[in-house]
Scaffold this motif. Sequence first.
Motif, mmCIF file in Angstrom:
data_model
loop_
_atom_site.group_PDB
_atom_site.id
_atom_site.type_symbol
_atom_site.label_atom_id
_atom_site.label_comp_id
_atom_site.label_asym_id
_atom_site.label_seq_id
_atom_site.Cartn_x
_atom_site.Cartn_y
_atom_site.Cartn_z
ATOM 1 N N SER A 76 0.854 -1.440 -0.092
ATOM 2 C CA SER A 76 -0.009 0.112 0.104
ATOM 3 C C SER A 76 0.864 1.325 0.093
ATOM 4 C CB SER A 76 -0.912 -0.055 1.274
ATOM 5 O OG SER A 76 -1.739 -1.177 1.223
ATOM 6 N N ALA A 77 2.027 1.151 0.398
ATOM 7 C CA ALA A 77 3.182 2.221 0.488
ATOM 8 C C ALA A 77 3.350 2.918 -0.830
ATOM 9 C CB ALA A 77 4.038 2.172 1.498
ATOM 10 N N ASP A 78 3.658 1.796 -1.866
ATOM 11 C CA ASP A 78 4.408 2.375 -2.976
ATOM 12 C C ASP A 78 3.940 1.809 -4.131
ATOM 13 O OD1 ASP A 78 5.394 -0.047 -2.413
ATOM 14 O OD2 ASP A 78 7.712 0.739 -2.214
ATOM 15 N N THR A 79 2.923 1.009 -4.174
ATOM 16 C CA THR A 79 2.439 0.395 -5.328
ATOM 17 C C THR A 79 0.925 0.405 -5.309
ATOM 18 O OG1 THR A 79 1.973 -1.790 -4.376
ATOM 19 C CG2 THR A 79 4.115 -1.182 -5.443
ATOM 20 N N TYR A 80 0.439 0.334 -6.555
ATOM 21 C CA TYR A 80 -1.272 0.196 -6.894
ATOM 22 C C TYR A 80 -1.607 -0.856 -7.618
ATOM 23 C CZ TYR A 80 -0.329 2.059 -11.663
ATOM 24 O OH TYR A 80 0.101 2.198 -12.872
ATOM 25 N N CYS A 81 -2.847 -1.563 -7.644
ATOM 26 C CA CYS A 81 -3.325 -2.598 -8.327
ATOM 27 C C CYS A 81 -3.675 -1.996 -9.590
ATOM 28 C CB CYS A 81 -4.296 -3.272 -7.430
ATOM 29 S SG CYS A 81 -5.129 -4.690 -8.553
ATOM 30 N N GLN A 82 -3.107 -2.649 -10.644
ATOM 31 C CA GLN A 82 -3.807 -2.050 -12.065
ATOM 32 C C GLN A 82 -4.502 -3.408 -12.726
ATOM 33 O OE1 GLN A 82 -1.232 -2.085 -15.594
ATOM 34 N NE2 GLN A 82 -1.830 0.130 -15.774
ATOM 35 N N THR A 127 -2.171 -6.718 -11.843
ATOM 36 C CA THR A 127 -0.632 -6.794 -11.474
ATOM 37 C C THR A 127 -0.247 -5.447 -10.510
ATOM 38 O OG1 THR A 127 -0.433 -5.234 -13.562
ATOM 39 C CG2 THR A 127 0.239 -7.645 -13.502
ATOM 40 N N CYS A 128 0.673 -5.448 -9.629
ATOM 41 C CA CYS A 128 0.999 -4.552 -8.950
ATOM 42 C C CYS A 128 2.170 -3.788 -9.782
ATOM 43 C CB CYS A 128 1.530 -5.035 -7.574
ATOM 44 S SG CYS A 128 0.770 -6.253 -6.535
ATOM 45 N N LYS A 129 1.666 -2.490 -9.731
ATOM 46 C CA LYS A 129 2.491 -1.224 -10.193
ATOM 47 C C LYS A 129 3.082 -0.360 -9.234
ATOM 48 C CE LYS A 129 1.756 -2.556 -14.451
ATOM 49 N NZ LYS A 129 2.791 -3.101 -15.571
ATOM 50 N N GLN A 130 4.339 0.144 -9.525
ATOM 51 C CA GLN A 130 4.998 1.041 -8.803
ATOM 52 C C GLN A 130 4.325 2.456 -9.037
ATOM 53 O OE1 GLN A 130 7.564 -0.262 -7.076
ATOM 54 N NE2 GLN A 130 7.872 1.520 -5.828
ATOM 55 N N ILE A 131 4.155 2.970 -7.911
ATOM 56 C CA ILE A 131 3.610 4.380 -7.834
ATOM 57 C C ILE A 131 4.714 5.397 -8.165
ATOM 58 C CG2 ILE A 131 2.677 6.166 -6.156
ATOM 59 C CD1 ILE A 131 1.235 4.185 -4.739
ATOM 60 N N PRO A 132 4.763 6.099 -9.151
ATOM 61 C CA PRO A 132 5.682 6.823 -9.292
ATOM 62 C C PRO A 132 6.347 7.872 -8.272
ATOM 63 C CG PRO A 132 4.002 7.249 -11.108
ATOM 64 C CD PRO A 132 3.508 6.403 -10.077
ATOM 65 N N SER A 133 7.403 7.986 -8.251
ATOM 66 C CA SER A 133 8.102 8.900 -7.337
ATOM 67 C C SER A 133 7.597 10.285 -7.040
ATOM 68 C CB SER A 133 9.873 8.857 -7.157
ATOM 69 O OG SER A 133 9.963 9.566 -8.498
ATOM 70 N N SER A 134 6.919 10.844 -8.270
ATOM 71 C CA SER A 134 6.630 12.091 -8.099
ATOM 72 C C SER A 134 5.165 12.022 -7.395
ATOM 73 C CB SER A 134 6.303 12.653 -9.852
ATOM 74 O OG SER A 134 5.532 11.490 -10.478
ATOM 75 N N CYS A 135 4.439 10.882 -7.244
ATOM 76 C CA CYS A 135 3.174 10.771 -6.481
ATOM 77 C C CYS A 135 3.383 10.424 -5.196
ATOM 78 C CB CYS A 135 2.401 9.915 -7.386
ATOM 79 S SG CYS A 135 2.135 10.046 -9.094
ATOM 80 N N LEU A 136 4.448 9.968 -4.741
ATOM 81 C CA LEU A 136 4.620 9.591 -3.264
ATOM 82 C C LEU A 136 4.433 10.661 -2.406
ATOM 83 C CD1 LEU A 136 7.297 6.743 -3.910
ATOM 84 C CD2 LEU A 136 4.990 6.463 -3.296
ATOM 85 N N ALA A 137 4.720 11.932 -2.660
ATOM 86 C CA ALA A 137 4.672 12.875 -1.578
ATOM 87 C C ALA A 137 3.224 13.231 -1.324
ATOM 88 C CB ALA A 137 5.370 14.118 -2.155
ATOM 89 N N GLU A 138 2.440 13.182 -2.280
ATOM 90 C CA GLU A 138 0.885 13.279 -2.111
ATOM 91 C C GLU A 138 0.242 12.560 -3.042
ATOM 92 O OE1 GLU A 138 -0.689 17.370 -1.573
ATOM 93 O OE2 GLU A 138 1.304 18.219 -1.473
ATOM 94 N N PRO A 139 0.249 11.077 -2.690
ATOM 95 C CA PRO A 139 -0.596 10.195 -3.481
ATOM 96 C C PRO A 139 -2.030 10.643 -3.767
ATOM 97 C CG PRO A 139 -0.104 9.062 -1.568
ATOM 98 C CD PRO A 139 0.509 10.476 -1.408
#
Length: 210
Positions: free
Chosen positions: A135-141, A158-170
């Motif tokens: 839940s911290a850094d991936t999402y379900c596609q 599939t589990c996809k990585q949340i872009p680093s640009s989104c992690l500050a305020e997902p």
Amino acid sequence: MSLPATTRAIDGRRSAASIVSAAALAALLAACGPDAPGAEPGSCGGATCGPDQYCVYPPGDCGEGGLVPGNYGVCQQRPTSCDTATPTAVCACDGQVYPNACEAARAGVSIGGGEECAGAAPPGTSACGSYFCSSADTYCQIVEDPHNELFKMPARRTCKQIPSSCLAEPSCDCVSAAARVPGKGGCSSAPACTQDTTGSFAVQCTGDLY
């Protein structure tokens, strides 16, 4: 009267997809051996796997699909070690959650569809078909096959990585923008994003799966 070029192209693509699916099925049946049609329930395509092998079924099948239960299994070698750099947890046919698909294979268990492990998501993860996304850094596609025809691919989760640009305020807006990547396996339609009470994101769309 001849059909428009666009219509002929679409029909050609669908015919090609049917040929590919038929060829894949034929190859799988061939791998099962000549005795496969009479396979007993629980067997592996009519074969007996060796002590260092295990029976692999299509993801989510667990030996229950096909005309005869166990008919579509294929014996494969169990891995002797696994790469710890692939931490995506997976639900196996025995109802257990394994750190990754390799560890399930090493235990001699095929990948389940997810319902076998209902309520067993590890802390900090959310269920995504056969997998559990961090839940911290991936999402379900979830990519659906847009073709409305006899041969329709099952949805790909599939589990996809949340872009680093989104992690500050997902947010759903940021994750949806990242999910819309043209090409095979990506979203070709506008993604529909949801966020559950744990903060986990899921993105659903249609896309070219073959």
